[in-house]
Design an enzyme around this catalytic site. Structure first.
Site, short mmCIF file in Angstrom:
data_model
loop_
_atom_site.label_atom_id
_atom_site.label_comp_id
_atom_site.label_asym_id
_atom_site.label_seq_id
_atom_site.Cartn_x
_atom_site.Cartn_y
_atom_site.Cartn_z
N ASP A 1 0.82 -1.21 0.00
CA ASP A 1 0.00 0.00 0.00
C ASP A 1 0.86 1.26 0.00
O ASP A 1 2.09 1.21 0.18
CB ASP A 1 -0.96 0.00 1.20
CG ASP A 1 -0.27 -0.38 2.51
OD1 ASP A 1 0.97 -0.37 2.57
OD2 ASP A 1 -0.98 -0.68 3.49
N GLU B 1 -9.42 -1.74 5.45
CA GLU B 1 -10.01 -1.45 6.75
C GLU B 1 -11.28 -2.31 6.94
O GLU B 1 -11.79 -2.89 5.98
CB GLU B 1 -10.39 0.03 6.80
CG GLU B 1 -9.21 0.98 6.60
CD GLU B 1 -8.30 1.11 7.82
OE1 GLU B 1 -8.12 0.14 8.57
OE2 GLU B 1 -7.76 2.23 8.03
N HIS C 1 -7.03 -4.63 10.24
CA HIS C 1 -6.75 -4.39 8.82
C HIS C 1 -5.49 -5.12 8.37
O HIS C 1 -4.58 -5.36 9.15
CB HIS C 1 -6.73 -2.89 8.47
CG HIS C 1 -5.50 -2.14 8.91
ND1 HIS C 1 -5.49 -0.78 9.05
CD2 HIS C 1 -4.24 -2.55 9.25
CE1 HIS C 1 -4.28 -0.41 9.41
NE2 HIS C 1 -3.51 -1.44 9.55
N ASN D 1 -7.25 -2.70 14.40
CA ASN D 1 -8.64 -2.92 13.98
C ASN D 1 -8.77 -4.10 13.03
O ASN D 1 -9.81 -4.29 12.41
CB ASN D 1 -9.20 -1.65 13.33
CG ASN D 1 -8.47 -1.26 12.05
OD1 ASN D 1 -7.56 -1.97 11.61
ND2 ASN D 1 -8.85 -0.15 11.46
P1 PGA Z 1 2.57 -1.69 12.70
O1 PGA Z 1 1.40 -1.62 11.61
O2 PGA Z 1 3.49 -2.77 12.22
O3 PGA Z 1 3.19 -0.34 12.67
O4 PGA Z 1 1.93 -2.03 13.99
C1 PGA Z 1 0.81 -2.78 11.16
C2 PGA Z 1 -0.34 -2.44 10.23
O5 PGA Z 1 -1.02 -1.43 10.46
O6 PGA Z 1 -0.58 -3.20 9.29
#
Ligand code: PGA
Length: 264
Positions: free
Chosen positions: A67, A143, A138, A136
């Site tokens: 992404d 999302e 995702h 959450n």
């Molecule tokens: P993080 O993010 O590794 O910074 O916890 C993971 C994500 O949001 O996919």
């Protein structure tokens, strides 16, 4: 789903790096799906070390990131292209032309999404896709409520994700609310997926992903449909799972089987 529970973040990174090492030794021109965020950084450091020690090479590798923020070009320090250069690409022997991150500065972001899908297809599909998980649930920027068969597209970020990622932006800095992300269907097309999660604040999302229902309310639960999904977590991220002892037992049995096969 293979659920691997390890002591801490360092063990999670090493286990993840071993999966990529095995893949690169088996297929030098692998197509790797990569991720940003805090979690993969230790794994990338391990891969850099192994590349610099000539244990593995990325010279023939093609990569696709999950992404990118819409509205940031690759020279912006908060862009995911910039992150990948800093955290991995600038330190290994990968050819920059073979690295792909969705174009956050695309003139037409809608057609850019279709082009990204076409590039993945033309490369022969993704061999191993690395993932993190949001609090959450995702994966990528898919999302909650994302279609479980969705493809690369423009997605609006939830307030929770914007708040979680605010730590990377200065107080007065523009923080995008839109992204281009591979879809859940795109991720499920990878031959193998490896999701890393560490820390107590991921425990609820991990439990929903592994033991909750298959639901768009937890996009990562879509990995239950994948034929080869490896969930690599530390004790803290595993702490809300109900069947911890069972997952550990399966891993012990798997190891015995591997030892037996190696002895043949
Ligand atoms: P993080 O993010 O590794 O910074 O916890 C993971 C994500 O949001 O996919």
């Amino acid at each position: 789903m293979q659920v691997v529970i390890l002591k801490d973040a360092a063990e999670v990174a090493a286990y993840g790096a071993d999966i990529f090492t095995t893949q690169l030794k088996r297929k030098a021109n692998s197509v790797l799906g990569l991720a940003t965020g805090s979690t993969p950084v230790a794994l990338y450091q391990e891969l850099i070390k192994r590349n610099q020690a000539n244990e593995i090479s990325f010279a023939e590798v093609t990569s696709f990131n999950l992404d990118e923020y819409l509205g940031l070009d690759g020279s912006h320090p908060q862009s995911y292209r910039y992150f990948m250069q800093q955290q991995l690409f600038d330190h290994i022997d990968i050819k920059k032309n073979n690295t792909h991150v969705p174009p956050g500065d695309a003139k037409n972001p809608i057609t850019a999404c279709g082009e990204y899908e076409a590039r993945i297809k033309a490369a022969g599909g993704i061999d191993v896709q690395l993932l993190g998980i949001g609090r959450n649930g995702h994966i990528g920027f898919n999302e909650p409520s994302s279609g479980l068969t969705s493809r690369t597209r423009v997605k609006t970020l939830t307030k929770a994700t914007i708040d979680d990622n605010a730590r990377f932006f200065k107080a007065d800095e523009y923080q995008p609310h839109l992204s281009i992300t591979m879809g859940i269907g795109t991720i499920l097309d990878a031959n193998k997926v490896v999701l890393l999660a560490t820390g107590e604040n991921k425990a609820e999302a991990v439990a929903a992903m592994v033991e909750g229902p298959l639901t768009a309310a937890c996009p990562a639960s879509a990995l239950q449909l994948h034929r080869d999904a490896v969930i690599v977590i530390d004790e803290a991220a595993a702490s809300k799972l109900k069947d911890i002892e069972f997952y550990k037992h399966i891993e012990n049995e798997n190891q015995k089987l591997l030892d037996y096969l190696a002895s043949l």
